[in-house]
Enzyme design. Sequence first.
Site, mmCIF file in Angstrom:
data_model
loop_
_atom_site.group_PDB
_atom_site.id
_atom_site.type_symbol
_atom_site.label_atom_id
_atom_site.label_comp_id
_atom_site.label_asym_id
_atom_site.label_seq_id
_atom_site.Cartn_x
_atom_site.Cartn_y
_atom_site.Cartn_z
ATOM 1 C CB CYS A 21 -0.933 0.008 1.205
ATOM 2 S SG CYS A 21 -0.060 0.043 2.767
ATOM 3 C CB CYS B 112 -2.227 0.309 9.499
ATOM 4 S SG CYS B 112 -2.711 0.898 7.864
#
Length: 128
Positions: free
Chosen positions: A37, A107
């Site tokens: 990402c 994340c």
Amino acid sequence: MSYSEKVIDHYENPRNVGKFDIDDPDVGIGLVGAPACGDVLKLSIKVDPLTKVITDARFKTYGCGSAIASSSLVTELVKGMTLDQAGSIKNSEIAEELSLPPVKIHCSILAEDSIKAAITDYKKKHNF
């Protein structure tokens, strides 16, 4: 996708943004990225050389709101922990605390990896 209030709070009011001097022997730096990402996180920890307790932490993150929130949260979590305690933080704890949606779990993994990398860097500086 909706974010939890904690994610929004950490994103809009990130804690402990910044860095420490890389040449300071009491500082460990962890630089990690998620190629999928494009998120990049640099975590800096300041360690008391006698007690091996993390006295302060700073971060710089290039990424989405969940990456920034995970980074901000982790700087709060590690303060006051020993290196061993901080090294045992799991991404699942971060994800749960922030109520991250499944698509944003990477994340929290980035945050966990940055802690481990910063601790490894600190230990390498001190040969242990």
